[in-house]
Design an enzyme around this catalytic site. Structure first.
Site, mmCIF file in Angstrom:
data_model
loop_
_atom_site.group_PDB
_atom_site.id
_atom_site.type_symbol
_atom_site.label_atom_id
_atom_site.label_comp_id
_atom_site.label_asym_id
_atom_site.label_seq_id
_atom_site.Cartn_x
_atom_site.Cartn_y
_atom_site.Cartn_z
ATOM 1 C CE1 TYR A 19 -9.283 2.101 7.106
ATOM 2 C CE2 TYR A 19 -8.434 3.186 9.061
ATOM 3 C CZ TYR A 19 -8.281 2.807 7.744
ATOM 4 O OH TYR A 19 -7.120 3.108 7.079
ATOM 5 C CE LYS A 20 -7.716 -1.150 5.135
ATOM 6 N NZ LYS A 20 -8.293 -0.291 4.102
ATOM 7 C CG PHE B 100 -1.988 1.007 1.176
ATOM 8 C CD1 PHE B 100 -3.130 0.790 0.418
ATOM 9 C CD2 PHE B 100 -1.873 2.210 1.854
ATOM 10 C CE1 PHE B 100 -4.138 1.743 0.358
ATOM 11 C CE2 PHE B 100 -2.880 3.171 1.789
ATOM 12 C CZ PHE B 100 -4.012 2.932 1.042
ATOM 13 C CG ASP C 57 -0.168 -2.893 6.598
ATOM 14 O OD1 ASP C 57 -1.276 -3.253 7.040
ATOM 15 O OD2 ASP C 57 0.020 -1.797 6.044
ATOM 16 N NE ARG D 178 -10.091 -2.442 -2.870
ATOM 17 C CZ ARG D 178 -9.572 -1.929 -1.762
ATOM 18 N NH1 ARG D 178 -8.429 -2.403 -1.295
ATOM 19 N NH2 ARG D 178 -10.174 -0.966 -1.101
HETATM 20 C C1 LIG Z 1 -2.327 -1.993 3.648
HETATM 21 C C2 LIG Z 1 -2.663 -0.642 4.156
HETATM 22 N N1 LIG Z 1 -1.766 0.029 4.905
HETATM 23 C C3 LIG Z 1 -2.034 1.272 5.363
HETATM 24 C C4 LIG Z 1 -3.225 1.909 5.093
HETATM 25 C C5 LIG Z 1 -3.483 3.330 5.548
HETATM 26 O O1 LIG Z 1 -3.819 3.451 6.834
HETATM 27 P P1 LIG Z 1 -4.223 4.844 7.533
HETATM 28 O O2 LIG Z 1 -4.979 5.670 6.549
HETATM 29 O O3 LIG Z 1 -5.059 4.402 8.679
HETATM 30 O O4 LIG Z 1 -2.977 5.514 7.970
HETATM 31 C C6 LIG Z 1 -4.204 1.224 4.361
HETATM 32 C C7 LIG Z 1 -5.498 1.872 4.071
HETATM 33 O O5 LIG Z 1 -6.337 1.394 3.391
HETATM 34 C C8 LIG Z 1 -3.912 -0.063 3.866
HETATM 35 O O6 LIG Z 1 -4.793 -0.725 3.114
#
Ligand SMILES: Cc1ncc(COP(=O)(O)O)c(C=O)c1O
Length: 398
Positions: free
Chosen positions: A210-211, A114, A185, A357
């Site tokens: 939140y997912k 990400f 992660d 998705r």
């Molecule tokens: C794999 C991954 N890492 C990090 C994040 C971002 O996290 P945040 O916006 O809570 O900092 C996301 C958001 O969708 C994600 O999917």
């Protein structure tokens, strides 16, 4: 089967007529959340005022809820805390890992990670200077790229775009064999697939709530530090609530024992109250049964869409063990197709450049929803219903 998925579905407040296949991005509203947040506002904040920090246990929420999440990700008690956003937790975990391998300079990640993880690593290496660097390779090349130069691997277990799932235990073992540490992660893993951090020997992990954990927009992130490292780490974000004695108000920073040192500032109490209620959904839920059900549903969706929508290209691994709890298809008009689906009550999302998705969460999605979603997608593709000007107009959030 011990998990009652009819009962779990009833715990959510889902809008009528909607098939929600985006719980991998923002989980839906559990019915218990609004009353719990209302109580936190009225009974705790409103009536107790500042005394609620002690009387209502606000100060202990990050560790108490950390333990509840820990059960879902195979973490030892006391090793998970909550707060901030995942981006911040990625930064903290990476910095901590680099401290533990001072003679090494490389953060190894993959090109499917990400963007915020890669951006935070770029920011950290830029700040540290001295030859620190982020190295990225293709997801399937990670294992071969782990060598004696690598300080830490930074991998998102389930790829946010393709749904491809890394082998956490194997890659962690490979990292350790090369003298490196492993940071995972779990944004698309926690509540989606069984995770065994302690069993895999992971060094650090972080994820969002939140997912699949349904804490609501902006819900706090969690961070895990393996017990063997927790007292070694000198937090880079040395905030007062990670201090050993915050209310001693000492001028110098002394980290709290264990993972609690990864706390930074004031906990987001109302969001934590929402998370607390959302986690009630998981009481009595078996992650093994979630996984079995998720595999059956994702396989069913793939089969139906591939049989009826020849223009969509599956990008998620066909091998169920090699994917998380989402299904993704590529199409040049993916954005417009998703808008047409959403207009028909099937909510998924789009990830640039061309990915549709669909998150599959057995807590509230069953065969009926999967079949109906596949039928509607088939109709949208067959009639080119997506090819209308309003479906091509890009919104800020996709
Ligand atoms: C794999 C991954 N890492 C990090 C994040 C971002 O996290 P945040 O916006 O809570 O900092 C996301 C958001 O969708 C994600 O999917």
């Amino acid at each position: 089967m011990t998990t009652d998925f009819t009962a779990t579905k009833a715990l959510f407040d889902l809008p009528a007529g909607v098939i929600y296949l985006d719980g991998n991005s923002l989980g839906p509203l559990p019915r218990a959340v609004a009353p719990r947040v209302e109580a936190a506002i009225r009974t705790e904040w409103g009536a107790m005022l500042i005394t609620a920090w002690n009387k209502a246990g606000w100060m202990d929420l990050p560790e108490r809820l950390g333990n509840r999440i820990g059960r879902l990700i195979g973490a030892e008690p006391g090793t998970v805390t909550l707060g901030d956003t995942l981006s911040i937790k990625v930064f903290q975990a990476l910095d901590a890992a680099l401290q533990l391998r001072p003679e090494r300079r490389v953060i190894l990640s993959d090109s499917g990670n990400f963007p915020t993880d890669l951006y935070m690593a770029q920011g950290l290496t830029g700040l540290l200077g001295r030859g620190y660097q982020l190295r990225t390779v293709a997801p399937e090349d990670v294992e071969a790229a782990i060598d004696e130069t690598v300080a830490v691997t930074m991998l998102t277990e389930v790829d946010y775009r393709t749904g491809r799932k890394h082998d956490m235990a194997a890659l962690t073992a490979k990292a350790h064999a090369a003298g490196a540490l492993a940071f995972w992660d779990l944004a698309h893993s926690a509540g989606a697939v069984p995770v065994d951090l302690a069993g895999a020997g992971a060094d650090f992990a972080a994820g969002c709530t939140y997912k699949y954990l349904n804490s609501g927009p902006g819900g706090p992130a969690f961070i895990y530090v393996a017990p063997r490292h927790a007292d070694q780490v000198q937090p880079v974000l040395s905030g007062w609530l990670g201090h050993d004695a915050p209310f001693a108000f000492e001028p110098g920073y002394r980290p709290a024992p264990g993972t609690a040192r990864m706390r930074v500032g004031t906990p987001p109490v109302l969001q934590l109250a929402a998370l607390d209620a959302a986690l009630d959904v998981w009481d009595g839920v078996s992650m093994a049964e979630i996984r079995a059900c998720s595999i059956a549903l994702t396989s069913r969706f793939i089969a139906a869409v591939e049989a009826n929508c020849p223009d969509l290209t599956l990008v998620t691994p066909r091998d169920p063990q090699a994917r998380g709890s989402q299904v993704s298809f590529a199409h040049a008009q993916g954005y417009a197709i998703m808008q047409a689906l959403i207009a028909r009550g099937v909510i998924g999302d789009f990830r640039a450049p061309d990915i549709l998705r669909f998150g599959v969460t057995p807590l509230y999605i069953g065969e009926t929803e999967i079949d109906r979603a596949a039928d509607i997608l088939t109709e949208v593709m067959a009639t080119r219903a997506w090819d209308r000007p309003e479906f091509h107009a890009r919104a800020k959030v996709t």
